[in-house]
Design an enzyme around this catalytic site. Structure first.
Site, PDB file in Angstrom:
ATOM      1  N   GLU A 215      -3.415   8.751  -3.458  1.00 36.43           N
ATOM      2  CA  GLU A 215      -4.015   7.558  -2.976  1.00 36.43           C
ATOM      3  C   GLU A 215      -4.040   8.655  -1.397  1.00 36.43           C
ATOM      4  O   GLU A 215      -4.912   8.492  -0.709  1.00 36.43           O
ATOM      5  CB  GLU A 215      -2.784   6.889  -2.466  1.00 36.43           C
ATOM      6  CG  GLU A 215      -3.394   5.104  -1.933  1.00 36.43           C
ATOM      7  CD  GLU A 215      -4.592   4.576  -3.291  1.00 36.43           C
ATOM      8  OE1 GLU A 215      -5.564   4.449  -2.383  1.00 36.43           O
ATOM      9  OE2 GLU A 215      -3.861   4.147  -4.159  1.00 36.43           O
TER      10      GLU A 215
ATOM     11  N   THR B 118      -9.114   0.420  -9.132  1.00 30.07           N
ATOM     12  CA  THR B 118      -8.566  -0.913  -8.995  1.00 30.07           C
ATOM     13  C   THR B 118      -8.437  -1.825 -10.407  1.00 30.07           C
ATOM     14  O   THR B 118      -9.755  -1.380 -10.565  1.00 30.07           O
ATOM     15  CB  THR B 118      -8.717  -1.085  -7.530  1.00 30.07           C
ATOM     16  OG1 THR B 118      -9.703  -1.539  -7.765  1.00 30.07           O
ATOM     17  CG2 THR B 118      -8.557  -0.149  -6.621  1.00 30.07           C
TER      18      THR B 118
ATOM     19  N   SER C 143      -8.442   0.862   3.077  1.00 34.20           N
ATOM     20  CA  SER C 143      -8.569   0.556   2.021  1.00 34.20           C
ATOM     21  C   SER C 143      -9.982  -0.074   1.892  1.00 34.20           C
ATOM     22  O   SER C 143      -9.808  -1.708   2.785  1.00 34.20           O
ATOM     23  CB  SER C 143      -7.928  -0.079   1.070  1.00 34.20           C
ATOM     24  OG  SER C 143      -8.245  -0.509   0.013  1.00 34.20           O
TER      25      SER C 143
ATOM     26  N   GLY D 119     -12.832  -1.752  -7.787  1.00 40.44           N
ATOM     27  CA  GLY D 119     -13.679  -1.268  -7.751  1.00 40.44           C
ATOM     28  C   GLY D 119     -14.528  -0.753  -6.255  1.00 40.44           C
ATOM     29  O   GLY D 119     -15.516   0.089  -5.749  1.00 40.44           O
TER      30      GLY D 119
ATOM     31  N   ASP E  31      -7.363   8.831   0.317  1.00 41.57           N
ATOM     32  CA  ASP E  31      -8.510   8.092   0.786  1.00 41.57           C
ATOM     33  C   ASP E  31      -7.893   8.061   2.644  1.00 41.57           C
ATOM     34  O   ASP E  31      -8.852   6.731   3.430  1.00 41.57           O
ATOM     35  CB  ASP E  31      -7.653   6.273   0.579  1.00 41.57           C
ATOM     36  CG  ASP E  31      -8.212   5.807  -1.054  1.00 41.57           C
ATOM     37  OD1 ASP E  31      -9.075   6.097  -1.135  1.00 41.57           O
ATOM     38  OD2 ASP E  31      -7.840   4.747  -0.932  1.00 41.57           O
TER      39      ASP E  31
ATOM     40  N   ARG F 163       0.849  -1.362  -0.217  1.00 43.58           N
ATOM     41  CA  ARG F 163      -0.140  -0.814  -0.176  1.00 43.58           C
ATOM     42  C   ARG F 163       1.388   0.986   0.071  1.00 43.58           C
ATOM     43  O   ARG F 163       2.090   0.551   0.601  1.00 43.58           O
ATOM     44  CB  ARG F 163      -0.865   0.045   1.159  1.00 43.58           C
ATOM     45  CG  ARG F 163      -1.870   1.498   1.362  1.00 43.58           C
ATOM     46  CD  ARG F 163      -2.732   1.053   0.787  1.00 43.58           C
ATOM     47  NE  ARG F 163      -4.184   1.563   0.995  1.00 43.58           N
ATOM     48  CZ  ARG F 163      -4.927   2.624   0.484  1.00 43.58           C
ATOM     49  NH1 ARG F 163      -5.132   2.328  -1.466  1.00 43.58           N
ATOM     50  NH2 ARG F 163      -6.170   2.794   0.515  1.00 43.58           N
TER      51      ARG F 163
ATOM     52  N   THR G  71      -3.740  -0.424  -7.222  1.00 39.74           N
ATOM     53  CA  THR G  71      -4.091   0.800  -7.574  1.00 39.74           C
ATOM     54  C   THR G  71      -3.706   1.962  -7.476  1.00 39.74           C
ATOM     55  O   THR G  71      -2.663   2.202  -7.090  1.00 39.74           O
ATOM     56  CB  THR G  71      -5.440   0.601  -6.388  1.00 39.74           C
ATOM     57  OG1 THR G  71      -7.113   1.801  -6.715  1.00 39.74           O
ATOM     58  CG2 THR G  71      -5.031   1.296  -5.154  1.00 39.74           C
ATOM     59  N   VAL G  72      -4.250   2.102  -8.982  1.00 38.83           N
ATOM     60  CA  VAL G  72      -3.512   4.096  -8.360  1.00 38.83           C
ATOM     61  C   VAL G  72      -4.593   5.037  -7.957  1.00 38.83           C
ATOM     62  O   VAL G  72      -4.803   6.068  -7.698  1.00 38.83           O
ATOM     63  CB  VAL G  72      -2.839   4.703  -9.901  1.00 38.83           C
ATOM     64  CG1 VAL G  72      -1.873   3.730 -10.305  1.00 38.83           C
ATOM     65  CG2 VAL G  72      -3.910   4.347 -10.297  1.00 38.83           C
ATOM     66  N   ASN G  73      -6.110   4.403  -7.266  1.00 33.72           N
ATOM     67  CA  ASN G  73      -6.788   5.085  -6.511  1.00 33.72           C
ATOM     68  C   ASN G  73      -8.300   5.379  -7.709  1.00 33.72           C
ATOM     69  O   ASN G  73      -8.561   4.976  -8.352  1.00 33.72           O
ATOM     70  CB  ASN G  73      -6.651   5.797  -5.719  1.00 33.72           C
ATOM     71  CG  ASN G  73      -7.729   6.394  -4.441  1.00 33.72           C
ATOM     72  OD1 ASN G  73      -9.124   5.400  -4.447  1.00 33.72           O
ATOM     73  ND2 ASN G  73      -7.692   7.956  -4.074  1.00 33.72           N
TER      74      ASN G  73
END
Length: 591
Positions: A423, A384, A454, A475, A426, A115, A402-404
């Protein structure tokens, strides 16, 4: 039109021929008229040696070719993930992070937390309440972790040369790749941002006009970056010229990333969390992932008489109510290196706690968010990509990367060709709130080096101590529900793997107090929609419904060890059924 009684969900017309009963007649999840032959469709394949399911055919095939050459599941994951970073750059890549769950054939299991982390110069109040700065631009970029994680896992378990695993992605970036329908949709949804950024515009609108479906896209800078990484490993990224250029580009965009951030980034290898539920052993990622909330959801729903207790509109209502409880508890989680979440995690894995929440579910009505005891407002993560792999030895990988948001921070590093993550969005952020809105979650406030909460939930399923399935989804905040629904569809409602993925999905995140239900025609031409009678029944119970042209994209591989009891070099034989979700247009590969 034939009808599947998975909560009376209507499947797309040309998928109906794929329905097949795997459960006993007592489960009665599917009309008897749908039993019989499974017509082959590209999104589901049957294999005996190895299988790779990603959301892009090219990456599935690259992963499969690695397995054919004798590669470990880890080797295939490296090649497939790097491929996704090239051909699916709106969702993943070197500029982002990931969670990987690994189940080895010898019975060991490992969880790798790749992460992204908050930069050293980050602080709780760094955005001053400005949500735009948190969601887009240089200040939204966290320290990337995917490359470091892939290399560490490869060092531990890889069989093939690192350079050979990076080469396919490099070739795609240099030689060009076709714009897929789903990538084009992502480009259209972020068109103004894409055209505004010099790096993104240079790759996706090289002549000032957006590339279209089927057009060839080149990312020569990324190809050079990958070539350097193939020769020198992640040191070139975290300690060398690639990192220097990346940091320069982030700082030029107003960000605070430094070389010290890259040099001090560390992978977290952890013990997977597990739960014995539904007659299975479920392995998941520990916090700050979506693994614990997903296991709490399954434990709540396991309290009902199954499968009847989850059928029809009542079953969907119970799932929604359970989700509302889960999301109320979820926001007490945070990075365990910074916040004491021992008690919360213990509760989320506890059957007794799940029973308490189940007993609070009213079969006749729903309630406002306060009823579920949530103290904090929600975060809404995005984007994602997910991949599943099972190799010849039955090593298994479930990985979500992911890159968000679509194209992350909406910045492509012009020096490296890397799409940068956003990120930092988040994390929860201190802000002024009204009396009707819960405060932001303190456990998820920004601190230097901290990992944000996450929803990513890579999952591996064991039965009687042996590998049974690998599943996961992309998603954002919908992942927890989407992944759980796949497991319930197959292992409780008796649907075959493809039908388990095809069934229309519903989602709830507590805040806003809205049931989102699928109603869209995807890039594959399939139409997904929760039936009108189900929607009517839910409204009568007090639910507010909203249609959703999107949701989760799930990959699913099932190992049917009942197919054969023969032994092959000491390895139990069996058939692999691999499914890539048609919602994104991906295809699996196997042999």
């Amino acid at each position: 039109m034939s009808r599947v009684h998975l909560s009376k969900a209507v499947l797309p017309l040309h998928a109906i021929a794929l329905l097949f009963l795997w459960s006993l007649a007592s489960a009665s999840s599917v009309d008897s008229a749908t039993k019989g032959h499974i017509e082959h469709r590209g999104e589901v394949i049957f294999a005996y040696k190895g299988a790779v399911a990603t959301d892009d055919r090219r990456c599935s095939r690259i992963g499969m070719n690695v397995l054919r050459k004798g590669g470990h599941a880890v080797d295939a994951a490296v090649a497939a993930a790097l491929c996704l970073g090239v051909v699916s750059p709106a969702s993943s890549g070197l500029g982002g992070g990931a969670f990987m769950l690994l189940s080895l054939a010898n019975g060991l299991a490992k969880a790798f937390d790749m992460r992204e982390t908050a930069p050293i110069l980050a602080s709780k109040n760094m955005y001053g309440g400005n949500t735009t700065l948190k969601a887009k631009g240089g200040l939204s970029v966290a320290v990337p972790g995917e490359l470091a994680g892939l290399y560490e896992v490869w060092k531990q378990h890889g069989k093939l040369p690192w350079e050979a695993l990076v080469k396919p992605a490099e070739n795609l970036a240099r030689g060009g790749f076709k714009i897929s329908p789903y990538l084009h949709m992502q480009m259209e949804q972020t068109k103004s941002d894409l055209l505004e950024d010099t790096g993104l515009r240079g790759v996706f609108a090289p002549n000032g006009t957006m590339l279209k479906i089927g057009d060839i896209c080149y990312n020569k800078k990324l190809a050079h970056t990958l070539k350097t990484i193939s020769k020198f490993g992640p040191q070139a990224f975290y300690e060398g010229l690639i990192g220097l250029n990346l940091v320069k580009d982030v700082q030029n965009a107003g960000g605070i990333l430094t070389m010290k951030d890259l040099k001090t980034y560390t992978i977290k290898q952890k013990e997977p969390i597990s739960s014995d539920v539904l007659g299975l052993k479920i392995l998941g990622m520990p916090p700050p992932s979506g693994g614990p909330p997903m296991m709490l959801l399954l434990n709540i729903l396991a309290q009902y008489d199954l499968p009847s207790g989850l059928s029809g509109a009542l079953g969907i209502h119970r799932e929604i109510e359970a989700l509302k409880h889960v999301f109320a508890v979820r926001m007490n989680l945070g990075d365990p290196d910074f916040v004491n979440i021992t008690g919360v995690l213990s509760d989320m894995l506890s059957r007794r706690f799940a029973e308490v929440l189940k007993n609070d579910i009213n079969d006749n009505k729903t309630f406002g968010p306060n009823h579920y005891g949530g103290r904090w407002n929600q975060i809404h993560d995005h984007g994602t990509s997910h991949l599943n792999i099972i190799d010849l030895e039955r090593n298994a990988i479930s990985m979500t990367t992911t890159v968000n948001s679509y194209f992350g921070a909406k910045i492509l590093s012009p020096s490296t060709g890397i799409v940068l993550n956003n990120e930092m969005d988040d994390f929860s952020m201190p802000r002024n709130i009204s009396k009707d809105v819960p405060p932001p979650a303190r456990a998820n406030f920004i601190m230097p080096g901290k990992r944000p909460l996450s929803s990513m939930s890579p999952t591996i399923v064991l039965k009687d101590g042996k590998l049974k399935a690998v599943v996961g989804a992309s998603g954002g905040a919908y992942i927890i529900a989407g992944t759980s629904e796949i497991l319930l569809n197959h292992f409780i409602k008796g649907l075959d793997p493809f039908s388990s993925v095809m069934a229309p999905r519903v989602y709830h995140q507590l805040i806003p107090n809205v049931v989102y239900y699928e109603n869209w025609t995807t890039v594959s031409g399939d139409h997904f929609e929760l039936p009108a009678d189900i929607r009517t029944a839910l409204r009568r119970k007090g639910h507010t419904l909203q249609s959703l042209a999107g949701g989760t994209i799930c990959q699913f591989i099932v190992l049917d060890i009942l197919e054969s009891s023969r032994k092959n070099k000491g390895i139990e034989d069996g058939k692999l059924i691999a499914v890539s979700d048609p919602r994104k247009g991906g295809l699996p590969a196997g042999f």
